[in-house]
Write an enzyme that holds these catalytic residues in place. Structure first.
Site, PDB file in Angstrom:
ATOM      1  N   SER A 198      18.126 -12.529   1.707  1.00 56.79           N
ATOM      2  CA  SER A 198      18.935 -13.336   2.636  1.00 56.79           C
ATOM      3  C   SER A 198      19.340 -14.680   2.029  1.00 56.79           C
ATOM      4  CB  SER A 198      18.159 -13.593   3.931  1.00 56.79           C
ATOM      5  OG  SER A 198      18.901 -14.487   4.743  1.00 56.79           O
ATOM      6  N   ARG A 199      20.612 -15.025   2.212  1.00 56.75           N
ATOM      7  CA  ARG A 199      21.097 -16.330   1.750  1.00 56.75           C
ATOM      8  C   ARG A 199      21.035 -17.379   2.857  1.00 56.75           C
ATOM      9  NH1 ARG A 199      24.367 -15.955  -3.325  1.00 56.75           N
ATOM     10  NH2 ARG A 199      24.306 -13.773  -3.875  1.00 56.75           N
TER      11      ARG A 199
ATOM     12  N   LYS B 290      18.679  -6.311  14.236  1.00 57.51           N
ATOM     13  CA  LYS B 290      19.723  -6.898  15.089  1.00 57.51           C
ATOM     14  C   LYS B 290      19.925  -6.169  16.412  1.00 57.51           C
ATOM     15  CE  LYS B 290      23.054  -9.157  12.120  1.00 57.51           C
ATOM     16  NZ  LYS B 290      24.398  -9.096  11.593  1.00 57.51           N
TER      17      LYS B 290
ATOM     18  N   ASP C  45      28.561 -13.358  14.762  1.00 52.09           N
ATOM     19  CA  ASP C  45      29.316 -12.714  13.673  1.00 52.09           C
ATOM     20  C   ASP C  45      30.822 -12.673  13.951  1.00 52.09           C
ATOM     21  OD1 ASP C  45      27.162 -12.238  11.980  1.00 52.09           O
ATOM     22  OD2 ASP C  45      26.734 -10.272  12.842  1.00 52.09           O
TER      23      ASP C  45
ATOM     24  N   GLY D  57      36.173   1.019   8.318  1.00 49.48           N
ATOM     25  CA  GLY D  57      34.751   1.095   8.658  1.00 49.48           C
ATOM     26  C   GLY D  57      34.530   1.016  10.150  1.00 49.48           C
ATOM     27  N   ALA D  58      33.439   1.645  10.595  1.00 48.12           N
ATOM     28  CA  ALA D  58      33.155   1.689  12.035  1.00 48.12           C
ATOM     29  C   ALA D  58      31.665   1.496  12.302  1.00 48.12           C
ATOM     30  CB  ALA D  58      33.652   3.011  12.615  1.00 48.12           C
TER      31      ALA D  58
ATOM     32  N   ALA E  63      29.138  -3.997  11.371  1.00 45.34           N
ATOM     33  CA  ALA E  63      30.026  -5.102  11.001  1.00 45.34           C
ATOM     34  C   ALA E  63      31.400  -4.918  11.635  1.00 45.34           C
ATOM     35  CB  ALA E  63      30.150  -5.192   9.482  1.00 45.34           C
TER      36      ALA E  63
ATOM     37  N   ILE F  54      34.634  -8.089   4.020  1.00 48.80           N
ATOM     38  CA  ILE F  54      33.339  -8.560   4.519  1.00 48.80           C
ATOM     39  C   ILE F  54      32.351  -8.670   3.355  1.00 48.80           C
ATOM     40  CG2 ILE F  54      31.354  -7.839   5.938  1.00 48.80           C
ATOM     41  CD1 ILE F  54      33.677  -8.707   7.589  1.00 48.80           C
TER      42      ILE F  54
ATOM     43  N   GLY G 149      34.702 -12.916   1.748  1.00 40.76           N
ATOM     44  CA  GLY G 149      33.747 -12.661   2.817  1.00 40.76           C
ATOM     45  C   GLY G 149      32.645 -13.696   2.971  1.00 40.76           C
TER      46      GLY G 149
HETATM   47  P1  ATR Z   1      27.294  -2.203   8.698  1.00 38.04           P
HETATM   48  O1  ATR Z   1      26.345  -2.515   9.807  1.00 38.04           O
HETATM   49  O2  ATR Z   1      27.216  -3.151   7.535  1.00 38.04           O
HETATM   50  O3  ATR Z   1      28.696  -2.022   9.178  1.00 38.04           O
HETATM   51  P2  ATR Z   1      26.867   0.640   8.639  1.00 38.04           P
HETATM   52  O4  ATR Z   1      26.713   0.625  10.106  1.00 38.04           O
HETATM   53  O5  ATR Z   1      25.909   1.437   7.826  1.00 38.04           O
HETATM   54  O6  ATR Z   1      26.793  -0.829   8.057  1.00 38.04           O
HETATM   55  O7  ATR Z   1      28.388   1.068   8.299  1.00 38.04           O
HETATM   56  C1  ATR Z   1      28.777   1.324   7.001  1.00 38.04           C
HETATM   57  C2  ATR Z   1      30.271   1.661   7.001  1.00 38.04           C
HETATM   58  O8  ATR Z   1      30.672   1.936   5.653  1.00 38.04           O
HETATM   59  C3  ATR Z   1      30.600   2.890   7.820  1.00 38.04           C
HETATM   60  O9  ATR Z   1      31.895   2.748   8.378  1.00 38.04           O
HETATM   61  C4  ATR Z   1      30.594   3.996   6.753  1.00 38.04           C
HETATM   62  O10 ATR Z   1      31.362   5.129   7.076  1.00 38.04           O
HETATM   63  P3  ATR Z   1      30.696   6.325   7.958  1.00 38.04           P
HETATM   64  O11 ATR Z   1      30.689   5.849   9.368  1.00 38.04           O
HETATM   65  O12 ATR Z   1      31.583   7.478   7.735  1.00 38.04           O
HETATM   66  O13 ATR Z   1      29.304   6.528   7.398  1.00 38.04           O
HETATM   67  C5  ATR Z   1      31.225   3.263   5.596  1.00 38.04           C
HETATM   68  N1  ATR Z   1      30.908   3.902   4.325  1.00 38.04           N
HETATM   69  C6  ATR Z   1      29.742   3.842   3.639  1.00 38.04           C
HETATM   70  N2  ATR Z   1      29.828   4.568   2.513  1.00 38.04           N
HETATM   71  C7  ATR Z   1      31.080   5.119   2.492  1.00 38.04           C
HETATM   72  C8  ATR Z   1      31.799   5.963   1.580  1.00 38.04           C
HETATM   73  N3  ATR Z   1      31.213   6.402   0.443  1.00 38.04           N
HETATM   74  N4  ATR Z   1      33.065   6.305   1.886  1.00 38.04           N
HETATM   75  C9  ATR Z   1      33.651   5.859   3.009  1.00 38.04           C
HETATM   76  N5  ATR Z   1      33.032   5.050   3.906  1.00 38.04           N
HETATM   77  C10 ATR Z   1      31.773   4.689   3.645  1.00 38.04           C
END
Ligand code: ATR
Length: 284
Positions: free
Chosen positions: A23-24, A75, A112, A139-140, A143, A228, A251
């Protein structure tokens, strides 16, 4: 337990996580404490999941403890341990800042989304506005939830959400409403047409992770690009966007800005994000 004289108790806060060594946040809050000449401390607090509930329950009884930041993996779990949570924490489904209230109860917030939008406001070109057009979010995960909340609150009326697992994007669309348009991962490039903002919330492009593969040909040149990921600070996405002429915001600022509300609540001074702070947090 010995009861310390109020005058002798050093105000303190910290970051709980497991592991927490990376952690920073201690650098961030340590910089602000020093900058403002405050007596106070901010520590890394390793808390394994099995100890989380007890740690949180004991927090108000620890002399001087004003609260904590919360990081992976706590979290989400911390949310249900709070007496009150703010609107952002409820919508994001996670707490990153805990403040011990004067009556000893615990208030949980999520800064955040605030950190994300403040970072864009601070570093985007003058005149750029989030609400001016559609956004693409990659991403979903957790974050992405904070970014979605921030962008909806900023007035974005169309948010194209591309994720490898389309079901997760669809679930977020069902939860956050019709402004969210799920996009298949293979269609992320076409989704860039006509947009005003591109944000990567995936771990792709982070040191040690696979690269983020995305051709930017369809992205308007006025669109802002944000990642991010801040390790490396200049990701391939940001470098490629900048090379073709798009404005970019890195980010690191999200991390710095998200710390502001907690610091103010714990130590009584509203801190600012400066180039010196950035340098201090980046230094190893
Ligand atoms: P955070 O809380 O940091 O958002 P997370 O909940 O683990 O971390 O989410 C990681 C994100 O990166 C997800 O959207 C994930 O896609 P999936 O929902 O399909 O898993 C995406 N991600 C991680 N590795 C990936 C990859 N190799 N290709 C595409 N998306 C990836």
């Amino acid at each position: 337990m010995s009861v310390a004289n109020d005058d002798e108790v050093i105000p303190r806060a910290g970051v709980i996580g497991w592991p927490v060594a990376h952690s920073r946040s201690p650098k961030l809050h340590g910089f602000w404490l020093k900058q403002h000449g405050l007596v106070g401390r901010y520590d890394k607090l390793p808390v394994p999941p099995e100890d989380l509930a007890a740690f949180i329950a004991d927090l108000p009884r620890e002399p001087g403890f004003r609260g904590v930041n919360v990081t992976i993996p706590h979290k989400i779990a911390v949310l249900s341990l709070m007496a009150q949570v703010d609107d952002a924490a409820r919508r994001i489904g996670a707490v990153n800042t805990v403040v011990v209230q004067p009556d000893g109860s615990l208030h949980g917030s999520n800064t955040d989304a605030f950190g994300f939008i403040e970072n864009l406001k601070a570093d985007a070109p003058a005149g750029w506005k989030a609400a001016a057009g559609p956004a693409v979010v990659l991403g979903a995960g957790g974050a992405a939830r904070a970014v979605i909340v921030a962008l909806l609150d900023a007035g974005v009326s169309e948010l194209r959400l591309a994720n490898r697992s389309i079901e997760k994007a669809e679930a977020l669309a069902a939860e956050f409403g019709k402004a969210i348009l799920p996009v298949a991962w293979d269609e992320r490039m076409q989704a860039l047409a006509g947009t005003n903002l591109l944000v990567n919330t995936t771990s792709l492009g982070m040191a040690g992770q696979p690269p983020l593969e995305i051709a930017l040909d369809d992205l308007p040149l006025a669109a802002l690009v944000n990642d991010i990921v801040y390790s490396p600070l200049v990701t391939d996405l940001l470098a490629n966007a900048k090379a073709r002429g798009n404005p970019v915001v890195d980010g690191l600022g999200m991390l710095l800005h998200q710390g502001r509300p907690g610091f103010e609540a714990w130590f009584g001074v509203a801190p600012t994000v400066t180039p010196e702070l950035r340098a201090a947090v980046l230094a190893d």
